[in-house]
Design a protein around this motif. Sequence first.
Motif, PDB file in Angstrom:
ATOM      1  N   GLU A 100       0.861  -1.170   0.000  1.00 26.96           N
ATOM      2  CA  GLU A 100       0.000   0.000   0.000  1.00 26.96           C
ATOM      3  C   GLU A 100       0.899   1.220   0.000  1.00 26.96           C
ATOM      4  OE1 GLU A 100      -3.344  -1.107  -0.591  1.00 26.96           O
ATOM      5  OE2 GLU A 100      -3.762   0.796   0.389  1.00 26.96           O
TER       6      GLU A 100
ATOM      7  N   GLY B 159       4.993   5.976   5.722  1.00 27.79           N
ATOM      8  CA  GLY B 159       5.771   5.131   6.622  1.00 27.79           C
ATOM      9  C   GLY B 159       6.022   3.721   6.135  1.00 27.79           C
TER      10      GLY B 159
ATOM     11  N   ALA C 225       9.678   3.031   5.574  1.00 22.58           N
ATOM     12  CA  ALA C 225      10.380   2.958   6.862  1.00 22.58           C
ATOM     13  C   ALA C 225      10.153   1.599   7.514  1.00 22.58           C
ATOM     14  CB  ALA C 225       9.888   4.069   7.781  1.00 22.58           C
ATOM     15  N   ARG C 226       8.947   1.058   7.361  1.00 27.73           N
ATOM     16  CA  ARG C 226       8.663  -0.276   7.914  1.00 27.73           C
ATOM     17  C   ARG C 226       9.555  -1.340   7.282  1.00 27.73           C
ATOM     18  NH1 ARG C 226       4.132   0.307  10.863  1.00 27.73           N
ATOM     19  NH2 ARG C 226       2.960   2.019   9.967  1.00 27.73           N
TER      20      ARG C 226
ATOM     21  N   ARG D  42      16.383  -6.526  12.136  1.00 26.81           N
ATOM     22  CA  ARG D  42      16.630  -7.964  12.224  1.00 26.81           C
ATOM     23  C   ARG D  42      17.978  -8.356  11.638  1.00 26.81           C
ATOM     24  NH1 ARG D  42      12.197 -10.970  13.963  1.00 26.81           N
ATOM     25  NH2 ARG D  42      10.316  -9.713  14.143  1.00 26.81           N
TER      26      ARG D  42
ATOM     27  N   GLN E 241      13.091 -16.283   5.872  1.00 24.48           N
ATOM     28  CA  GLN E 241      12.670 -15.416   6.971  1.00 24.48           C
ATOM     29  C   GLN E 241      12.337 -14.015   6.472  1.00 24.48           C
ATOM     30  OE1 GLN E 241      12.209 -14.644  10.542  1.00 24.48           O
ATOM     31  NE2 GLN E 241      11.441 -16.658  10.033  1.00 24.48           N
TER      32      GLN E 241
ATOM     33  N   ALA F 271       9.040 -14.018   4.767  1.00 26.45           N
ATOM     34  CA  ALA F 271       7.929 -14.195   5.719  1.00 26.45           C
ATOM     35  C   ALA F 271       7.728 -12.934   6.553  1.00 26.45           C
ATOM     36  CB  ALA F 271       8.191 -15.398   6.621  1.00 26.45           C
ATOM     37  N   GLN F 272       8.826 -12.319   6.950  1.00 25.54           N
ATOM     38  CA  GLN F 272       8.727 -11.091   7.749  1.00 25.54           C
ATOM     39  C   GLN F 272       8.118  -9.962   6.927  1.00 25.54           C
ATOM     40  OE1 GLN F 272       9.139 -10.735  10.897  1.00 25.54           O
ATOM     41  NE2 GLN F 272      10.349 -12.490  11.548  1.00 25.54           N
TER      42      GLN F 272
ATOM     43  N   ARG G  54       4.292 -10.384   6.495  1.00 29.09           N
ATOM     44  CA  ARG G  54       3.369 -10.167   7.611  1.00 29.09           C
ATOM     45  C   ARG G  54       3.224  -8.688   7.974  1.00 29.09           C
ATOM     46  NH1 ARG G  54       5.098 -11.579  13.473  1.00 29.09           N
ATOM     47  NH2 ARG G  54       7.054 -10.486  13.660  1.00 29.09           N
TER      48      ARG G  54
ATOM     49  N   VAL H 175       1.564  -5.305   7.740  1.00 30.83           N
ATOM     50  CA  VAL H 175       0.151  -5.080   7.421  1.00 30.83           C
ATOM     51  C   VAL H 175      -0.056  -4.473   6.030  1.00 30.83           C
ATOM     52  CG1 VAL H 175      -1.902  -3.772   8.135  1.00 30.83           C
ATOM     53  CG2 VAL H 175      -0.584  -5.084   9.821  1.00 30.83           C
ATOM     54  N   PRO H 176       0.730  -3.464   5.594  1.00 32.12           N
ATOM     55  CA  PRO H 176       0.451  -2.868   4.278  1.00 32.12           C
ATOM     56  C   PRO H 176       1.037  -3.647   3.089  1.00 32.12           C
ATOM     57  CG  PRO H 176       1.932  -1.456   5.567  1.00 32.12           C
ATOM     58  CD  PRO H 176       1.774  -2.718   6.327  1.00 32.12           C
ATOM     59  N   VAL H 177       1.587  -4.820   3.320  1.00 33.64           N
ATOM     60  CA  VAL H 177       2.185  -5.573   2.215  1.00 33.64           C
ATOM     61  C   VAL H 177       1.129  -6.458   1.549  1.00 33.64           C
ATOM     62  CG1 VAL H 177       3.783  -7.464   1.663  1.00 33.64           C
ATOM     63  CG2 VAL H 177       4.547  -5.530   3.063  1.00 33.64           C
ATOM     64  N   HIS H 178       1.024  -6.325   0.221  1.00 29.41           N
ATOM     65  CA  HIS H 178       0.078  -7.141  -0.540  1.00 29.41           C
ATOM     66  C   HIS H 178       0.687  -8.465  -0.974  1.00 29.41           C
ATOM     67  CE1 HIS H 178      -3.359  -4.437  -1.199  1.00 29.41           C
ATOM     68  NE2 HIS H 178      -2.466  -3.475  -1.069  1.00 29.41           N
TER      69      HIS H 178
END
Lengths: 599, 172
Positions: B18, B22, B25-26, B34, B68, B71-72, B75, B77-80
């Motif tokens: 999306e 931010g 930045a996420r 990580r 990883q 998968a990270q 997860r 939230v704004p990732v399609h």
Amino acid sequence: MSAATKPASTADALTMSGAEVVLRALKDNGVEVIFGYPGGAVLPIYDAIFQQNAIRHILVRHEQAAVHAAEGYARSTGKVGCVLVTSGPGATNAVTGLVDALMDSIPIVCLTGQVPTHLIGNDAFQEADTTGITRPATKHNYLVKKSADLARVVHEAFYVAKSGRPGPVVVDLPKDILINKAPYTEPPSTEHRSYRPQTEPDAEQIRKAVRLLKAAKRPIVYAGGGVINAGPEASRLLTEFVRMTGFPCTNTLMGLGAFPADDRQFLGMLGMHGTYEANLAMHGCDVMLNIGARFDDRVTGRLNAFSPDSKKIHADIDPSSINKNVPVDVAIVGDAGRVLAALIECWKKEEAPQDKHVLTAWWRQIDEWRAKDCLRYRQEGRIIKPQHAVKRLYEITKELGRETFITTEVGQHQMWAAQYFGFQQPNHWMTSGGLGTMGYGLPSAMGVQIAHPDALVIDIAGEASILMNIQEMGTLAQYRLPVKVFILNNEYMGMVRQWQELLHGGRYSESYSAALPDFVKLAESFHAKGIRVTEADDLDAGIREMIAHPGPVIADIAVAKDENCFPMIPSGAAHNEMILGEEQEGGVKGVTDEGKVLV
Amino acid sequence: MSENGNAQRAATIAVLVENEAGVLARVIGLFSGRGYNIDSLTVAPVDETGRISRITVVTSGTEMVIEQIKAQLDRLVPVHKVSDLTLEGPHLTRELALIKVVGKGENRVEALRLADAFRARVVDATTGSFVFEMTGAAEKIDAFCALMRPIGLAEVSRTGAVAIARGPRGLI
């Protein structure tokens, strides 16, 4: 529910202030209680709270405690916990609680005030970059910059907090957005645009798992907090599955209560301070079924020696938890309850017979380990052993038969609580597992007591941890919350002292709890009852007096100062290298140099 | 898991997100928080409404680490959608570079000759400088820059890799 995101009605679309929209959205998401602390930026919300009765506000004494209280509320009810704090220091004080909820997967929505949009970035009074600071501290966060987005964002925050692997969500609310009129929209009935976690397990993976389990000679079920998070039905299904298969079951710290502790098939908690039988069974098993646990380092010990000869099945709602630390043979993504239901169904259908004879041999081996009686301690003389204090607390509460919730702080007392208090059902045990937050227990107990006003809520504490959020005694007094604080007082930060004894040559650097308060007087100054017990013979009477008192109590139990928490897998060691207490083998082995660098 | 669990590999990962405040930045915070590598990262809106952005990130790690990372990312939230182009088959990777070369006399002639060989275009010229534009694989741009260095390489601006799978299948 009406169609997606249209205003509730055009008439009242712009009659509500942003603050009123927020409260309406909370109400529509089932919020009954909010834990918070006011300040300049959130005054509009407090004004709206003043003018309504649907949502009860609990005034804490520190924002960290607001989040922990919401965690206790959430964990004991299965609902989303809700927090309201102001901008700047209000938000930064909440960060520890947010990370705690993130690590332990607790659904929280935390509303933070913010300076008005036109001042953002100007270093205004009580401004902090809240979304920047909390980005790695939350599952997701939002800054609302347009009134039109306000209701949608609050609804979405609740959806994100409770869906998939639960977690904390921050909604940052600039003051002008709260004051200006904003349209209200109902919670959307449509799917989220991008966040749609998988909850139904893949049938083929379930079949593979059942085939492995049916053929297992030395199986073990290792269940964690994911089972608790999936709701009480998941715990019931876990119990059904374990009894149906005849397998041994162990729980993580977060999973205690998912399987009844008094069941013969329960091996106790596993991990660093888990039981001998649980850890050796994990080490020696040939098929491991992990449900809703994440192969945390406290559980696995040295990774390259972790359960070396087993096929591993891992069911988790979070795909990133699978194959993160430990490579597994069968990965199942899904909600723990759905996974268990599918496993049970498939187990019944699968033709292959189970070899009960090999299982009997496995149980014989487990019973040999069990015979070590790794949690044995000797209570003799006048000095109270901390293990004994927890054990008697458990036995007395069991005898009284009242619904009992236990919270803890962090340290030795927490491990003793996990080891000696038998949890028979889910949602009755709240502890800070992942983050290990000292000061968690008292505010968490507050949240539990708010949700369960008639239950017995006990914070098993240490004298050091309790001082980290002791100000919440004021909240207990204000709301007449009869929380019992049961302090195992050994005058040390006991776990620090224990590690210094075992790893640092007994140099007790800064771990002595000097200048402790008089906890009885401290309780009294907060309008609570104070009890101090120093003699073993007085322990039971002290516990009974604490429980019988109708209001909040601090029971300060003076316990043996140098007691260590055993069994223990030393840092960097494997499950089969665990050390037992003096009762079992007398003397403690050292820790390797590689182990010393680990936490 | 494979026997050579410690072998490193490069991965070009496409992430549809999306296009909200931010989100970059996420993604970046996830990598730094990580301890994952970012070899390059590009981002721009890619749909007609500007609501979806595509991030192309080139990273490296063991197979377990790359799994990883995916998968990270997934997860958030704004990732399609997260797609490992390296794993999923043949794909094209391109990078655009603007390269400033400053020099006189024979060096200018040599610069133009090399640019011609590399199919770099002159997009700005003064009597003492050129700016070349070139697209290609990162190695090609590296090679061009290396040749220009003794001639008068003054400044380089590169986009980082963008990538797309070959064939008819789309990511959205």
